[in-house]
Design a protein around this motif. Structure first.
Motif, PDB file in Angstrom:
ATOM      1  N   PRO A  19       0.824  -1.214   0.000  1.00 25.77           N
ATOM      2  CA  PRO A  19       0.000   0.000   0.000  1.00 25.77           C
ATOM      3  C   PRO A  19       0.854   1.258   0.000  1.00 25.77           C
ATOM      4  O   PRO A  19       1.997   1.254   0.466  1.00 25.77           O
ATOM      5  N   PRO A  20       0.305   2.371  -0.499  1.00 17.39           N
ATOM      6  CA  PRO A  20       0.960   3.671  -0.360  1.00 17.39           C
ATOM      7  C   PRO A  20       0.781   4.195   1.050  1.00 17.39           C
ATOM      8  O   PRO A  20       0.005   3.662   1.837  1.00 17.39           O
ATOM      9  N   GLY A  21       1.502   5.269   1.363  1.00 19.44           N
ATOM     10  CA  GLY A  21       1.390   5.864   2.689  1.00 19.44           C
ATOM     11  C   GLY A  21       2.086   7.199   2.751  1.00 19.44           C
ATOM     12  O   GLY A  21       2.101   7.953   1.768  1.00 19.44           O
ATOM     13  N   ILE A  22       2.703   7.496   3.891  1.00 21.66           N
ATOM     14  CA  ILE A  22       3.360   8.779   4.147  1.00 21.66           C
ATOM     15  C   ILE A  22       4.808   8.515   4.517  1.00 21.66           C
ATOM     16  O   ILE A  22       5.099   7.565   5.241  1.00 21.66           O
ATOM     17  N   PHE A  23       5.714   9.342   3.989  1.00 19.77           N
ATOM     18  CA  PHE A  23       7.089   9.278   4.472  1.00 19.77           C
ATOM     19  C   PHE A  23       7.528  10.643   4.977  1.00 19.77           C
ATOM     20  O   PHE A  23       6.863  11.659   4.725  1.00 19.77           O
ATOM     21  N   GLN A  54      -5.564   0.402   6.292  1.00 17.18           N
ATOM     22  CA  GLN A  54      -5.413   1.399   5.229  1.00 17.18           C
ATOM     23  C   GLN A  54      -4.645   0.822   4.042  1.00 17.18           C
ATOM     24  O   GLN A  54      -3.512   0.354   4.186  1.00 17.18           O
ATOM     25  N   GLN A  55      -5.257   0.880   2.836  1.00 20.37           N
ATOM     26  CA  GLN A  55      -4.655   0.330   1.626  1.00 20.37           C
ATOM     27  C   GLN A  55      -4.532   1.341   0.489  1.00 20.37           C
ATOM     28  O   GLN A  55      -3.766   1.137  -0.438  1.00 20.37           O
ATOM     29  N   LEU A  56      -5.314   2.407   0.522  1.00 20.13           N
ATOM     30  CA  LEU A  56      -5.260   3.471  -0.481  1.00 20.13           C
ATOM     31  C   LEU A  56      -4.916   4.776   0.226  1.00 20.13           C
ATOM     32  O   LEU A  56      -5.054   4.893   1.443  1.00 20.13           O
ATOM     33  N   HIS A  57      -4.491   5.769  -0.562  1.00 24.01           N
ATOM     34  CA  HIS A  57      -4.095   7.031   0.064  1.00 24.01           C
ATOM     35  C   HIS A  57      -4.399   8.192  -0.863  1.00 24.01           C
ATOM     36  O   HIS A  57      -4.535   8.033  -2.074  1.00 24.01           O
ATOM     37  N   TYR A  58      -4.498   9.374  -0.283  1.00 25.08           N
ATOM     38  CA  TYR A  58      -4.568  10.612  -1.054  1.00 25.08           C
ATOM     39  C   TYR A  58      -4.038  11.764  -0.214  1.00 25.08           C
ATOM     40  O   TYR A  58      -2.852  12.016  -0.165  1.00 25.08           O
ATOM     41  N   ASP A  59      -4.915  12.434   0.513  1.00 23.84           N
ATOM     42  CA  ASP A  59      -4.522  13.621   1.275  1.00 23.84           C
ATOM     43  C   ASP A  59      -4.411  13.261   2.757  1.00 23.84           C
ATOM     44  O   ASP A  59      -4.855  12.203   3.198  1.00 23.84           O
ATOM     45  N   GLY A  88     -17.753   0.263 -10.915  1.00 22.52           N
ATOM     46  CA  GLY A  88     -17.688  -0.861  -9.989  1.00 22.52           C
ATOM     47  C   GLY A  88     -17.335  -0.453  -8.574  1.00 22.52           C
ATOM     48  O   GLY A  88     -17.109  -1.320  -7.716  1.00 22.52           O
ATOM     49  N   ASN A  89     -17.281   0.862  -8.331  1.00 21.86           N
ATOM     50  CA  ASN A  89     -17.007   1.414  -6.992  1.00 21.86           C
ATOM     51  C   ASN A  89     -15.675   0.916  -6.423  1.00 21.86           C
ATOM     52  O   ASN A  89     -15.573   0.558  -5.244  1.00 21.86           O
ATOM     53  N   LYS A  90     -14.627   0.914  -7.284  1.00 19.39           N
ATOM     54  CA  LYS A  90     -13.323   0.398  -6.869  1.00 19.39           C
ATOM     55  C   LYS A  90     -12.318   1.488  -6.523  1.00 19.39           C
ATOM     56  O   LYS A  90     -11.156   1.201  -6.244  1.00 19.39           O
ATOM     57  N   TYR A  91     -12.733   2.753  -6.552  1.00 15.18           N
ATOM     58  CA  TYR A  91     -11.878   3.832  -6.086  1.00 15.18           C
ATOM     59  C   TYR A  91     -12.099   4.004  -4.575  1.00 15.18           C
ATOM     60  O   TYR A  91     -12.971   3.378  -3.978  1.00 15.18           O
ATOM     61  N   GLY A  92     -11.293   4.881  -3.969  1.00 14.31           N
ATOM     62  CA  GLY A  92     -11.361   5.048  -2.528  1.00 14.31           C
ATOM     63  C   GLY A  92     -12.672   5.656  -2.059  1.00 14.31           C
ATOM     64  O   GLY A  92     -13.261   6.503  -2.749  1.00 14.31           O
ATOM     65  N   GLU A 144      -8.619   8.824   0.560  1.00 14.60           N
ATOM     66  CA  GLU A 144      -8.295   7.799  -0.435  1.00 14.60           C
ATOM     67  C   GLU A 144      -8.679   8.247  -1.846  1.00 14.60           C
ATOM     68  O   GLU A 144      -9.768   8.782  -2.060  1.00 14.60           O
ATOM     69  N   TRP A 145      -7.800   7.945  -2.803  1.00 14.78           N
ATOM     70  CA  TRP A 145      -8.131   8.148  -4.218  1.00 14.78           C
ATOM     71  C   TRP A 145      -8.076   6.820  -4.960  1.00 14.78           C
ATOM     72  O   TRP A 145      -9.085   6.177  -5.191  1.00 14.78           O
ATOM     73  N   ALA A 146      -6.853   6.381  -5.317  1.00 11.26           N
ATOM     74  CA  ALA A 146      -6.732   5.212  -6.181  1.00 11.26           C
ATOM     75  C   ALA A 146      -5.272   4.779  -6.226  1.00 11.26           C
ATOM     76  O   ALA A 146      -4.370   5.496  -5.792  1.00 11.26           O
ATOM     77  N   LEU A 147      -5.039   3.597  -6.808  1.00 14.83           N
ATOM     78  CA  LEU A 147      -3.690   3.132  -7.096  1.00 14.83           C
ATOM     79  C   LEU A 147      -3.274   3.594  -8.491  1.00 14.83           C
ATOM     80  O   LEU A 147      -4.139   3.905  -9.334  1.00 14.83           O
TER      81      LEU A 147
END
Length: 467
Positions: free
Chosen positions: A163-167, A187-192, A224-228, A206-209
């Motif tokens: 998953p994405p995250g914060i560094f 948590q598996q998706l990220h955005y702000d 298909g409601n597969k975004y965050g 969450e947004w998307a991969l």
């Protein structure tokens, strides 16, 4: 003694920030939409007393192509005044700029001449990947102990390995230190992301991969409601996930987080791009009560019927334009929330004195997929209101018109020449476009994020309540 005094652009409270000197410059991220040339950082004169007001003073091109600059920020801000800060005497001097497509980051020095920023450091993708396991850096926020950077991708070429995250980065050397999360939970998706520093929590969205956004929106995944569609809440100092609120799978793409600026206020707002059941967009208010976080939908923006012949292929079958809320921003006094409807070409102003009952208090129209509203000066405006930035005193609202290059082409196939405009507001509410402020960037550039010299309403976080 200058080096042992806090930066005068740092302010303990939001009210003190509102009393600061007006901004003289704006820094704007420019994108080469077809990646035929490098992206750039533009410097715009926003000093109304200046002979060059409303013009581009400088444009610094990057050394690489295909970066897709995104939500850049300062190395330090008012959060450095936190009692927990070990960096109280840093300066708001460097702009840290992420390349969302390339996973490369740039550091610009705005001294000695803020009109001529200099590129002083490039952070290559391999350093970010090797130290964090992340890719596609997206949003930069300055915290008390360093620079926080959210990402949209994990490892591997596709950004889908983990998953994405914060560094976190060092705010003086700009070294990548490592990933922020100790316990990410589900948590598996990220955005702000943003936070309340004294109350010690963070909120993320969450947004998307990368495969779901880099080549444009994937219609099958959206339907298909597969975004965050969730908010995440974190214990800030422990770096630990504590709660998820699912807004409902139909509420696709939960984007910009805007907490109240006054840290004594335990609430905030988030924008949802589209409801797949009816194409409306929405604003949600989240708050903490009884040791738990809660969220509810507090405002909606309906789609607008349109002749299919005026619509891009993606929307022809709907015979309507969704608002597509792509950004929200909150005035420093926590009174007005600005909502950018990139699809319909509207910037809305809500009075959120009562954060659970937003009241529409103003609106301007510009651009839009079907409306194509011209600027008051008679000039065309491609795209619609997108990234929005508010002056500290709340009297000027700047916005640009490009979202993300591949999405721009899907929703606005005729192209979006980069433009930056400004609205004027009144303390009682209401806004109107300034007919004399219209900045064109030319040469095939789109325009995205804006940062104001000395700070703005989506840069600073505060540690002390307003008196």
């Amino acid at each position: 003694m200058e080096n042992v005094r806090p930066d005068p652009t740092f302010h303990p409270s939001p009210r003190l920030a509102m009393q600061a000197e007006p901004e003289h410059l704006a820094y704007t991220a420019l994108l080469s939409s077809d990646r035929s040339r490098p992206d750039a950082l533009a410097v715009v004169d926003v000093d109304e007393r200046s002979a060059t007001y409303g013009t581009v003073l400088n444009r610094v091109e990057l050394p690489n192509r295909g970066d897709e600059l995104h939500h850049f920020g300062w190395n330090a801000c008012s959060s450095a005044l936190s009692p927990l800060s070990c960096n109280a005497f840093v300066k708001r001097r460097y702009l840290v700029v992420p390349g969302m497509r390339s996973s490369r980051m740039y550091v610009f020095d705005t001294e000695p001449d803020p009109r001529q920023p200099r590129l002083v450091k490039t952070i290559e993708p391999d350093e970010i990947r090797s130290k964090t396991g992340y890719s596609r850096p997206h949003t930069v926020h300055c915290g008390p102990e360093g620079i926080y950077v959210s990402t949209l991708g994990g490892g591997g070429t596709s950004g889908t390995l983990g998953p994405p995250g914060i560094f976190v980065m060092d705010c003086q050397t700009f070294e990548v230190l490592g990933r922020w999360e100790i316990d990410r939970g589900p948590q598996q998706l990220h955005y702000d992301f943003w936070w309340n520093l004294p109350r010690d929590y963070m909120v993320s969205s969450e947004w998307a991969l990368p495969p779901q956004f880099e080549n444009g929106i994937v219609a099958e995944d959206l339907l298909g409601n597969k975004y965050g569609h969730s908010l995440h809440f974190w214990q800030l100092r422990d770096r630990r996930h504590v709660q998820t609120i699912d807004l409902g799978a139909n509420h696709q793409m939960v984007l910009e987080i805007r907490p109240a600026h006054d840290p004594s206020r335990d609430y905030g707002f988030v924008g949802v791009v589209v409801d797949t059941t009816n194409l409306e967009a929405s604003i949600w208010t989240w708050w903490r009560e009884g040791g738990k976080f809660h969220a509810r939908k507090t405002a909606t923006v309906p789609p607008e019927p349109a002749d299919p012949s005026q619509l891009p292929d993606l929307l022809k079958g709907f015979a309507a334009v969704p608002p597509l809320i792509s950004d929200i921003d909150l005035s420093m006094d926590d009174r007005f929330l600005y909502v950018a409807c990139w699809g319909t070409g509207e910037l809305r102003q809500y009075d959120v004195t009562d954060p659970f009952k937003p009241t529409l208090s103003g609106s301007v129209r510009l651009g839009g997929i079907a409306g194509r509203q011209k600027h008051p000066n008679g000039r065309a405006f491609g795209g619609g209101p997108q990234m929005t930035e508010i002056s500290r005193d709340g009297r000027r609202v700047f916005f640009t018109n490009s979202l993300y290059s591949t999405w721009d082409r899907q929703f606005y196939p005729d192209g979006i020449p980069g433009v930056q405009v400004m609205c004027r507001t009144t303390p009682q509410g209401g806004l109107e476009l300034d007919p004399d402020f219209y900045v064109e960037f030319g040469d095939g550039y789109g325009a995205h994020q804006v940062r104001l010299q000395g700070g703005d309403c989506s840069t600073d976080s505060f540690c002390y309540p307003s008196a």
